[in-house]
Design a protein around this motif. Structure first.
Motif, PDB file in Angstrom:
ATOM      1  N   ALA A  24       2.740 -16.636  -7.310  1.00  0.00           N
ATOM      2  CA  ALA A  24       1.662 -16.150  -6.186  1.00  0.00           C
ATOM      3  C   ALA A  24       2.357 -14.946  -5.571  1.00  0.00           C
ATOM      4  N   LYS A  25       1.382 -14.108  -5.694  1.00  0.00           N
ATOM      5  CA  LYS A  25       1.800 -12.674  -5.383  1.00  0.00           C
ATOM      6  C   LYS A  25       0.632 -11.820  -4.156  1.00  0.00           C
ATOM      7  N   SER A  26       1.186 -11.342  -3.274  1.00  0.00           N
ATOM      8  CA  SER A  26       0.157 -10.420  -2.624  1.00  0.00           C
ATOM      9  C   SER A  26       0.931  -8.996  -2.641  1.00  0.00           C
ATOM     10  N   GLY A  27       2.057  -8.975  -2.896  1.00  0.00           N
ATOM     11  CA  GLY A  27       2.805  -7.574  -2.880  1.00  0.00           C
ATOM     12  C   GLY A  27       4.059  -7.584  -3.342  1.00  0.00           C
ATOM     13  N   GLY A  28       4.857  -6.511  -2.905  1.00  0.00           N
ATOM     14  CA  GLY A  28       6.165  -6.376  -3.739  1.00  0.00           C
ATOM     15  C   GLY A  28       7.101  -7.623  -3.234  1.00  0.00           C
ATOM     16  N   LEU A  29       7.215  -8.295  -2.088  1.00  0.00           N
ATOM     17  CA  LEU A  29       8.141  -9.253  -1.713  1.00  0.00           C
ATOM     18  C   LEU A  29       8.233 -10.205  -3.204  1.00  0.00           C
ATOM     19  N   GLY A  81      -2.962  -0.624  -4.690  1.00  0.00           N
ATOM     20  CA  GLY A  81      -2.095  -0.999  -3.656  1.00  0.00           C
ATOM     21  C   GLY A  81      -2.930  -1.796  -2.457  1.00  0.00           C
ATOM     22  N   ARG A  82      -2.229  -2.326  -1.451  1.00  0.00           N
ATOM     23  CA  ARG A  82      -3.234  -2.995  -0.347  1.00  0.00           C
ATOM     24  C   ARG A  82      -3.689  -1.985   0.280  1.00  0.00           C
ATOM     25  N   PHE A  83      -5.151  -2.253   0.986  1.00  0.00           N
ATOM     26  CA  PHE A  83      -5.780  -1.134   1.775  1.00  0.00           C
ATOM     27  C   PHE A  83      -5.217  -1.617   2.972  1.00  0.00           C
ATOM     28  N   GLN A 128      -0.498   1.032   6.589  1.00  0.00           N
ATOM     29  CA  GLN A 128       0.642   1.433   6.002  1.00  0.00           C
ATOM     30  C   GLN A 128       0.610   2.402   4.744  1.00  0.00           C
ATOM     31  N   LYS A 129      -0.312   2.001   3.786  1.00  0.00           N
ATOM     32  CA  LYS A 129      -0.331   2.958   2.578  1.00  0.00           C
ATOM     33  C   LYS A 129      -1.033   4.370   2.603  1.00  0.00           C
ATOM     34  N   GLY A 130      -1.550   4.563   3.778  1.00  0.00           N
ATOM     35  CA  GLY A 130      -2.090   5.970   3.952  1.00  0.00           C
ATOM     36  C   GLY A 130      -3.500   6.050   3.391  1.00  0.00           C
ATOM     37  N   ILE A 173     -12.362  -2.976  -6.522  1.00  0.00           N
ATOM     38  CA  ILE A 173     -11.761  -3.914  -5.165  1.00  0.00           C
ATOM     39  C   ILE A 173     -11.427  -5.343  -5.555  1.00  0.00           C
ATOM     40  N   GLY A 174     -10.220  -5.518  -5.395  1.00  0.00           N
ATOM     41  CA  GLY A 174      -9.628  -6.896  -5.793  1.00  0.00           C
ATOM     42  C   GLY A 174      -8.345  -6.760  -6.057  1.00  0.00           C
ATOM     43  N   TYR A 175      -7.814  -7.947  -6.801  1.00  0.00           N
ATOM     44  CA  TYR A 175      -6.326  -8.084  -7.231  1.00  0.00           C
ATOM     45  C   TYR A 175      -6.399  -7.984  -8.632  1.00  0.00           C
ATOM     46  N   GLY A 194       8.782   0.627  -1.593  1.00  0.00           N
ATOM     47  CA  GLY A 194       7.566   0.790  -2.645  1.00  0.00           C
ATOM     48  C   GLY A 194       8.030   0.450  -4.141  1.00  0.00           C
ATOM     49  N   LEU A 195       7.322   0.032  -4.923  1.00  0.00           N
ATOM     50  CA  LEU A 195       7.743  -0.285  -6.079  1.00  0.00           C
ATOM     51  C   LEU A 195       6.409   0.757  -6.966  1.00  0.00           C
ATOM     52  N   ASN A 196       5.429   0.595  -6.712  1.00  0.00           N
ATOM     53  CA  ASN A 196       4.639   1.121  -7.553  1.00  0.00           C
ATOM     54  C   ASN A 196       4.933   2.632  -7.970  1.00  0.00           C
TER      55      ASN A 196
END
Ligand code: ADP
Ligand code: GLC
Length: 486
Positions: free
Chosen positions: A14-19, A303-305, A308-310, A357-359, A384-386
């Motif tokens: 399960a993933k939503s981001g870098g964690l 990245g997540r909209f 934080q991500k500018g 738009i999506g993952y 930041g991983l990307n």
């Protein structure tokens, strides 16, 4: 050393981001160092339990709510044992943290109190004598307090020290409902400003910041930034008061993120065969219905909209960006205005701008490989991983110099050794546009410099083993501190 690593998401499950990336890769690196590490996470609905082994039922006390019974599943993540807490009412949902409209589930506090408590019970079930409990972000931030309040005299935890890794200061787990104290069974003496209490409510992250034996963030610069008002999100004074607060840079799982062995991309390549990157570029243009032209640079974003991500900066700058001779590909989801805005731009400028738009993990890999530059204009960035992935893919990043972006990217500047990307400092539209223009100009008119950036980036290595060795030192410090205090 026996380590219990608890996280709300782990890549591969399960993933939503870098964690999630960290929670998968760091335990594997630990295992390589010879440690005994067990990872615990929820069994979300999307995780197929028929592929896991059941360890049977387990009771978890939820204090004033009573005892709830869950089922525990396990499998091997590489050589690491990973455990899943299966409790349908809390985790059997479509998303990890929020509903389809993006509204956080109203019982998130209970859900992650349950995960944290279940981690203790699991260690007991396995007779696993824990030296370090490693909590991550607000979801598992009550663990240090739970240890002190309830579990410290239990055999499995007699020698346990606690570590908190802060992946993001913005999300703290703030709840108005004080009665959660009785559900978490952490005692009303914790309801003080130097522990769990905040403005009459609760702040989970604050509790871990004040109660864990040691703390780290995911880059050296961010570990300093969060001690300031600008980046501390109200907790800077508590962070300034902690001696054992360090920054350990995340690494890269190169078995996942390397153009040499990436299964998602149309053609594998390396520095020696960098010409083949163009095949990935063509493929990306084809997928996103952009004109297939080798000479036009593609700027990628994944990245997540989130602010934080500018994304506000990108939206303000978009008109000037679109005037340049470039193509742009954006993958992400989150803030609804941004989803609408970027879709609209894609409809109006189909020759230049494309979005999904999506993952999509597959598209994330294809964008890293097929783009010529990677954009990360973050307002803050714990690591930041990307941008680190894009270095590996020969896709020089354009970043704002904050947090981990500042630590990993070396600006193209004759005074800087081995530059690997483009940096700007002020969080303004002008700075962003100016830097993109500069990068595009280098792409078209100074191939030598651009190729040097590609080469330097591809030669950079962010191995998890190096970071794991630093965590090892941090673990030892936490254990010493705990021993001295007892
Ligand atoms: P954060 O954790 O703040 O979101 P990171 O750069 O540390 O930022 O990590 C983001 C991770 O999530 C990367 O692995 C990235 O590829 C992935 N990711 C983010 N958004 C998407 C998306 N829409 N589709 C696929 N992967 C995504
Ligand atoms: C967070 C941060 C990101 C970091 C990731 C993994 O989500 O926003 O910068 O890379 O955690 O530590």
């Amino acid at each position: 050393m026996n380590i219990l690593f608890v996280a709300s998401e782990v890549a591969g499950y399960a993933k939503s981001g870098g964690l999630a990336d960290v929670s998968s890769a760091l335990p594997k690196a630990f295992k390589k160092l010879g440690y005994n590490i067990k990872v615990v996470m929820p069994r979300y609905y999307s995780i197929d339990k028929t592929k896991l082994k059941s360890l049977g039922a387990m009771g978890v006390s939820m204090g004033s709510l009573g005892e709830f019974w869950c089922e525990v599943f396990t499998t091997k993540m590489g050589s690491v044992d990973i455990y899943f807490i299966d409790y349908e009412a809390y985790f059997g949902r479509a998303n990890l943290y929020s509903d389809e409209k993006g509204v956080a589930y109203s019982d998130n506090a209970e859900r992650f109190i349950f995960l944290s408590k279940a981690s203790f019970e699991l260690a007991r079930l396995l007779n696993f004598r824990v030296d370090i409990i490693h909590a991550n972000d607000w979801h598992t931030a009550l663990i240090p307090l739970m240890l002190k309040a309830k579990y410290r005299y239990v055999d499995e935890f007699k020698n346990s020290a606690t570590i908190l890794t802060i992946h993001n200061m913005q999300h703290q787990g703030k709840f108005q409902n004080r009665n959660l104290i009785d559900i978490a069974e952490v005692g009303w003496e914790s309801f003080t400003p130097d522990n769990l209490e905040e403005f009459g409510g609760l702040n989970f992250l604050k509790s871990a910041i004040t109660q864990s034996d040691a703390i780290n963030t995911v880059s050296p610069t961010y570990s300093k930034e969060i001690k300031t008002r600008e980046f501390g999100y109200g907790l800077d004074s508590y962070l300034r008061g902690r001696e054992l607060l360090f920054g350990i840079l995340n690494g890269v799982d190169y078995s996942e993120w390397s153009p040499k062995n990436d299964n998602y991309i149309v053609k594998n390549y390396s520095l020696e065969t960098i010409e083949d990157k163009k095949i990935c570029k063509r493929d990306l243009q084809k997928i996103f219905n952009l004109p297939q032209n080798n000479n036009i640079p593609i700027i990628g974003f994944v990245g997540r909209f989130a602010t934080q991500k500018g994304i506000e900066l990108i939206s303000q700058a978009i008109w000037e960006i679109l005037e340049l001779d470039i193509q742009m590909v954006i993958l992400g989801s989150g803030e609804k205005w941004a989803e609408g805005f970027f879709s609209d731009i894609a409809n109006r400028y189909p020759q230049k701008f494309a979005t999904h738009i999506g993952y999509s993990n597959e598209l994330a890999h294809k964008i890293e490989a097929g783009s010529d530059m990677f954009l990360m204009p973050s307002l803050f960035e714990p690591c930041g991983l990307n941008q680190i992935y894009s270095l590996a893919y020969g896709t020089p990043p354009i970043v704002r110099a904050v947090g981990g972006l500042d630590d990993t990217i070396r600006n193209l500047d004759k005074n800087i050794e081995k530059p690997n990307g483009f940096k700007f400092y002020k969080a303004t539209k002008e700075a962003l546009v100016g830097t993109i223009k500069w990068a595009v100009d280098i792409y078209y008119n100074d191939k030598k410099s651009f190729n040097m950036l590609i080469k330097n980036g591809m030669q950079d290595k962010f191995n998890w083993e190096n970071s794991a060795k630093k965590y090892e030192k941090l673990y030892k410090l936490a254990i010493y501190k705990k021993e001295l205090e007892l």
